[in-house]
Design a protein around this motif. Structure first.
Motif, PDB file in Angstrom:
ATOM      1  N   TYR A 199      -0.823  -6.020   5.044  1.00 29.51           N
ATOM      2  CA  TYR A 199      -0.175  -5.248   3.981  1.00 29.51           C
ATOM      3  C   TYR A 199       1.222  -4.787   4.377  1.00 29.51           C
ATOM      4  O   TYR A 199       1.497  -4.494   5.546  1.00 29.51           O
ATOM      5  CB  TYR A 199      -1.009  -4.000   3.661  1.00 29.51           C
ATOM      6  N   ILE A 222      -1.471  -0.928  -4.305  1.00 31.76           N
ATOM      7  CA  ILE A 222      -2.687  -0.199  -3.929  1.00 31.76           C
ATOM      8  C   ILE A 222      -2.298   1.235  -3.593  1.00 31.76           C
ATOM      9  O   ILE A 222      -1.295   1.482  -2.915  1.00 31.76           O
ATOM     10  CB  ILE A 222      -3.363  -0.841  -2.698  1.00 31.76           C
ATOM     11  N   CYS A 259      -3.334   4.776  -1.683  1.00 29.84           N
ATOM     12  CA  CYS A 259      -4.168   5.353  -0.631  1.00 29.84           C
ATOM     13  C   CYS A 259      -3.763   6.808  -0.469  1.00 29.84           C
ATOM     14  O   CYS A 259      -2.594   7.097  -0.177  1.00 29.84           O
ATOM     15  CB  CYS A 259      -3.973   4.581   0.679  1.00 29.84           C
ATOM     16  N   ALA A 318     -11.300  -1.816  -1.423  1.00 30.89           N
ATOM     17  CA  ALA A 318     -10.718  -1.207  -2.632  1.00 30.89           C
ATOM     18  C   ALA A 318     -10.181  -2.275  -3.576  1.00 30.89           C
ATOM     19  O   ALA A 318     -10.339  -2.182  -4.798  1.00 30.89           O
ATOM     20  CB  ALA A 318      -9.618  -0.229  -2.242  1.00 30.89           C
ATOM     21  N   CYS A 348      -7.435   1.699  -5.866  1.00 37.00           N
ATOM     22  CA  CYS A 348      -7.213   2.993  -5.223  1.00 37.00           C
ATOM     23  C   CYS A 348      -8.218   3.179  -4.086  1.00 37.00           C
ATOM     24  O   CYS A 348      -9.378   2.768  -4.206  1.00 37.00           O
ATOM     25  CB  CYS A 348      -7.391   4.141  -6.213  1.00 37.00           C
ATOM     26  N   LEU A 349      -7.767   3.829  -3.015  1.00 34.23           N
ATOM     27  CA  LEU A 349      -8.633   4.208  -1.906  1.00 34.23           C
ATOM     28  C   LEU A 349      -8.395   5.674  -1.600  1.00 34.23           C
ATOM     29  O   LEU A 349      -7.246   6.107  -1.470  1.00 34.23           O
ATOM     30  CB  LEU A 349      -8.321   3.363  -0.661  1.00 34.23           C
ATOM     31  N   TYR A 377       0.741   5.015   0.860  1.00 34.06           N
ATOM     32  CA  TYR A 377      -0.044   6.084   1.490  1.00 34.06           C
ATOM     33  C   TYR A 377       0.700   7.386   1.291  1.00 34.06           C
ATOM     34  O   TYR A 377       1.791   7.583   1.799  1.00 34.06           O
ATOM     35  CB  TYR A 377      -0.261   5.793   2.976  1.00 34.06           C
ATOM     36  N   LEU A 429      -9.251  -0.841   2.689  1.00 35.17           N
ATOM     37  CA  LEU A 429      -8.290  -1.290   1.677  1.00 35.17           C
ATOM     38  C   LEU A 429      -8.735  -2.613   1.056  1.00 35.17           C
ATOM     39  O   LEU A 429      -8.617  -2.805  -0.164  1.00 35.17           O
ATOM     40  CB  LEU A 429      -6.903  -1.431   2.296  1.00 35.17           C
ATOM     41  N   ASP A 430      -9.236  -3.518   1.884  1.00 34.15           N
ATOM     42  CA  ASP A 430      -9.751  -4.787   1.353  1.00 34.15           C
ATOM     43  C   ASP A 430     -10.878  -4.533   0.355  1.00 34.15           C
ATOM     44  O   ASP A 430     -10.956  -5.182  -0.700  1.00 34.15           O
ATOM     45  CB  ASP A 430     -10.262  -5.675   2.497  1.00 34.15           C
ATOM     46  N   VAL A 445       0.857  -1.189   0.000  1.00 37.92           N
ATOM     47  CA  VAL A 445       0.000   0.000   0.000  1.00 37.92           C
ATOM     48  C   VAL A 445       0.889   1.233   0.000  1.00 37.92           C
ATOM     49  O   VAL A 445       1.808   1.339   0.827  1.00 37.92           O
ATOM     50  CB  VAL A 445      -0.914   0.035   1.234  1.00 37.92           C
TER      51      VAL A 445
END
Length: 426
Positions: A260, A320, A322, A377, A339-340, A232, A374-375, A230
């Motif tokens: 993650y 991913i 974030c 997303a 994407c989140l 961020y 996140l899951d 991830v």
């Protein structure tokens, strides 16, 4: 504060002196065979370099212009040398500094709160800037050379930096540039509609940063490489960023989870100063520190501003995304992935062009469980993929030629059309 800046920056150049310098510039221009073009890198951090340096390299390679690179710090100069390599043999590289004692004192006092040094650098180097036909920049502070110091004969070309949706990217000051190089139709459309930029001053050239870093890959830095990564990357603006209201809790939940691997690489200006001060929107807020336990967590990498945070190393590596309003979302979408988006301020974002990128994945509010979000997303990504591709195509123009080649051609054409000489006649 306004009076202080007026005193430090000096008075605007009288109109008569403006005309005198403009005439001198025209006379010098006519007498030269090649245009003198300066690429200025004047910032606290490294993140703007890649948006204009590739253009400088291409212009220098063409041999049609005299290209000078000017940096405002040793760190910037070192990074220019690293990225340009042997191509520097075709250009000059100059380090600018504060020349006035008052400027040095003011910068020392104010730098912890505001970027005083980079602003004062213009006033202290007017003779240097006056010696060029064009100045290429990726920020807007350089407009002081026209608005305050009267260098009307100097053409200022804006490459912008990033290709995000924030309103500040489409402010009225953009219309003051002589030429604006943009990455794609979205940017051109909003500059015309919101900033009032004359379409004749806009050229769609693509995204020069991709020329340098689109294929950049780094090894997985985590002990367990099987976990999804991830990224961020919150923005520094207190009224837009998720970090001030959500960040410490988000990082704590990620540290406590075994789901993650995490790269925490916020906008490089987030930790530049203890307090973040922004003008648009206006805000001042203390930046929360990172919990040492989070920083020591083996599945979390914290990067406060290394070159890797600016060269697409992380956007290319992560699985991913974030974030909140950082333009890095579009660099991440070079390859569509989950994407989140974190809505820390309860923004009514639907239909707002400043948040168009939030259409690329689910949006989570301040109380959301970050692991569950996140899951979600990841699970919900397939329906978002088509929209991700559409927004990417609207943001970045691509073609057979690189963005740097297209941008260099646009600069050359502009100089020929708007100057009293032609490089073809040299």
């Amino acid at each position: 504060m306004a009076a202080l800046w007026t005193s430090l920056l000096g008075r605007s150049m009288p109109q008569a002196e403006r005309h005198r310098h403009g005439a001198a510039a025209d006379f010098t221009l006519a007498a030269r065979r090649m245009a003198r073009i300066c690429f200025l890198f004047n910032h606290d951090q490294l993140h703007q370099l890649a948006h204009s340096l590739p253009i400088a390299l291409e212009l220098a390679a063409s041999g049609q212009h005299e290209v000078v690179l000017a940096t405002g710090s040793e760190r910037l100069e070192q990074r220019v040398r690293e990225l340009a390599g042997t191509a520097l043999e075709r250009m000059s590289l100059v380090r600018l500094d504060l020349r006035d004692g008052i400027s040095r004192f003011a910068a020392g006092v104010l730098e912890r709160v505001v970027p005083a040094r980079k602003i004062l650098l213009y006033r202290d180097n007017l003779d240097f800037f006056r010696g060029f036909d064009a100045l290429v920049v990726s920020e807007k502070t350089s407009l002081l050379l026209k608005t305050r110091y009267g260098l009307d004969g100097l053409k200022i070309i804006h490459t912008r930096h990033g290709a995000g949706d924030r309103a500040i990217g489409f402010g009225k000051e953009s219309a003051r540039f002589d030429l604006v190089l943009v990455s794609g139709p979205k940017i051109a459309r909003r500059l015309e509609a919101e900033a009032g930029v004359d379409p004749a001053r806009i050229r769609i050239v693509g995204y020069p940063k991709f020329d340098l870093f689109a294929d950049r890959r780094i090894p997985n830095p985590f002990p367990d490489p099987s976990r999804p990564i991830v990224l961020y990357t919150p923005h520094p603006s207190p009224r837009l960023s998720s970090y001030y209201r959500m960040g410490p809790r988000v990082l704590a939940e990620l540290a406590a989870s075994d789901r993650y691997n995490v790269i925490f690489a916020p906008h490089v200006m987030l930790f530049q100063r203890r307090y973040t001060v922004t003008i648009a929107p206006p805000a001042i807020e203390r930046v929360p520190s990172v919990d040492p336990a989070v920083e020591a967590c083996p599945h979390i990498l914290v990067d406060r501003g290394s070159p890797a945070a600016t060269d697409m190393s992380y956007t290319n590596l992560a699985d991913i995304y974030c974030g909140d309003v950082s333009s890095q979302i579009y660099e991440f979408l070079l390859r569509p992935r989950p994407c989140l988006h974190l809505n820390a301020h309860g923004v009514e974002w639907q239909g707002n062009p400043d948040y168009a990128h939030w259409q690329t994945g689910p949006v989570a509010g301040p109380e959301a469980n970050i692991i569950e979000a996140l899951d979600q997303a990841v699970a919900s990504h397939p329906p978002y993929e088509a929209r991700q591709r559409e927004l990417f195509a609207d943001t970045f123009s691509t073609g057979a030629q690189s963005a740097a080649i297209r941008a260099a051609a646009a600069v050359t054409s502009f100089m020929e059309e708007n100057s009293s000489f032609s490089t073809k006649r040299a």
